[in-house]
Design an enzyme around this catalytic site. Structure first.
Site, mmCIF file in Angstrom:
data_model
loop_
_atom_site.group_PDB
_atom_site.id
_atom_site.type_symbol
_atom_site.label_atom_id
_atom_site.label_comp_id
_atom_site.label_asym_id
_atom_site.label_seq_id
_atom_site.Cartn_x
_atom_site.Cartn_y
_atom_site.Cartn_z
ATOM 1 C CD GLU A 87 -1.386 4.257 3.613
ATOM 2 O OE1 GLU A 87 -1.047 3.508 2.364
ATOM 3 O OE2 GLU A 87 -2.646 3.976 3.879
ATOM 4 C CB CYS A 123 -6.423 -0.202 5.741
ATOM 5 S SG CYS A 123 -5.150 -1.181 5.359
ATOM 6 C CG HIS A 144 -2.182 -0.830 0.874
ATOM 7 N ND1 HIS A 144 -2.550 -1.042 2.498
ATOM 8 C CD2 HIS A 144 -2.401 -2.174 0.032
ATOM 9 C CE1 HIS A 144 -3.984 -2.002 1.798
ATOM 10 N NE2 HIS A 144 -3.647 -3.210 0.543
ATOM 11 C CB CYS A 148 -1.495 1.608 6.090
ATOM 12 S SG CYS A 148 -1.406 0.300 4.636
#
Length: 343
Positions: A60, A88, A58, A91
């Protein structure tokens, strides 16, 4: 009242939006992130899960990894993470483990957001590090990038959509060769509104007994079989129809479990019965199908359907996907309460 955000937060979120655009151009879900320390961007990242075959890639996480490498330290306690979409749980956990000082996000994520939408990991005082949180920075712009991406992808999917092969929904007649199935009595329709283009099958013996205009008895299968269960009734002189609901027998078989709702099957049955002319004399069905029959203005006779030999039971289902209808209704109709016998 629209919150007022600092020029610094707005400026760094613009940089995160540029990373989101890079992701979109690569075919990734457009989420971007930057890590800032002392007013300087030290790392950036965007979603790359598809390209890297990595579910953890992701925006992040990619930005945090790059920042840790740039600083030579896995602790980012004097850094701020900017990301275009609410993090999420994964992260959010990564930011907490990295001791990120502050997380700033743009659009909320109502399905998986772990910074306030679904849950808020950052508000848990039992965690041994407290990261400050700011949300809603350039939220409309951040949300628009995602909306535009998914709208464009849906449009492309429609343009490139390949029609389903006929055998994806329907069983080839070759599956019934040598099984004694009365294919000469088969009838099909796709005209009922509830079918939405699917094809419905039934056997009708009235042609064979020269009683085309006679009011028939209608027979409905159970969960483990299909209309061929009523072969004996179809051979009699009494006018008879034996119906296959969608997902059974020779009717089309949607393979998504969610398609097979009780209300939908009941509506298909109601529309079919209304189309039969002359109107049916009665409906014969096993009690397990009772929830589909509620409200029918028709005498109902409960019957015991014979067990089919394996060759007949399995012939309509050449792969497991074709078992979606029986599996779904078996779950939905468990322990039904039948309506009163109106015979």
């Amino acid at each position: 009242m629209t919150p007022v955000h600092s020029p610094e937060d707005l400026g760094f979120m613009q940089l995160a939006l540029r990373q989101a655009q890079v992701a979109a151009e690569s075919g990734e879900v457009p989420v971007g992130a930057v890590v800032v320390r002392a007013g300087q961007v030290i790392a950036s990242g965007h979603n790359a899960a598809l390209a890297s075959h990595d579910p953890t890639a992701h925006a992040e996480v990619n930005a945090i990894r790059a920042a840790a490498q740039a600083l030579g330290n896995y602790r980012l306690d004097d850094c701020t993470l900017y990301v275009t979409l609410e993090p999420c749980a994964m992260c959010s956990g990564a930011a907490l483990h990295a001791r990120v000082k502050r997380v700033v996000f743009g659009a909320a994520e109502p399905k998986t957001g772990a910074a306030g939408s679904v849950l808020n990991l950052f508000a848990n005082e039992q965690i041994n590090h407290q990261t400050k949180l700011t949300g809603g920075v350039l939220d409309e712009a951040c949300a628009r990038v995602l909306q535009d991406f998914f709208e464009q992808r849906r449009a492309q999917q429609q343009l490139t959509k390949v029609p389903l092969r006929e055998d994806a929904l329907r069983t080839a007649e070759g599956a019934f060769v040598g099984l004694g199935v009365p294919l000469a009595l088969s009838h099909f329709t796709a005209d009922l509104p509830a079918l939405e283009g699917l094809r419905l099958h039934w056997f009708d013996n009235r042609d064979s007994i020269a009683q085309v205009q006679a009011a028939p008895h209608v027979y409905l299968h159970g969960l483990e079989g299909w209309s061929v269960e009523y072969a004996a009734q179809l051979q009699k002189a009494e006018p008879a129809l034996a119906l296959d609901l969608p997902g059974f027998g020779l009717s089309d078989k949607p393979k998504k479990i969610a398609t097979h709702r009780v209300a939908w099957h009941a509506q298909v049955l109601r529309e079919f019965l209304a189309s039969v002319q002359p109107a049916p004399v009665a409906l014969h069905a096993p009690r397990v199908m009772a929830p589909l029959l509620a409200g029918l203005q028709l005498p109902i006779h409960w019957v015991m359907t014979p067990a089919l030999p394996n060759a007949l039971r399995d012939a309509p289902y050449p792969d497991h996907g074709h078992l979606a209808g029986p599996r779904a209704l078996r779950t939905l109709l468990e322990a039904p309460t039948p309506p009163p016998d109106r015979s």
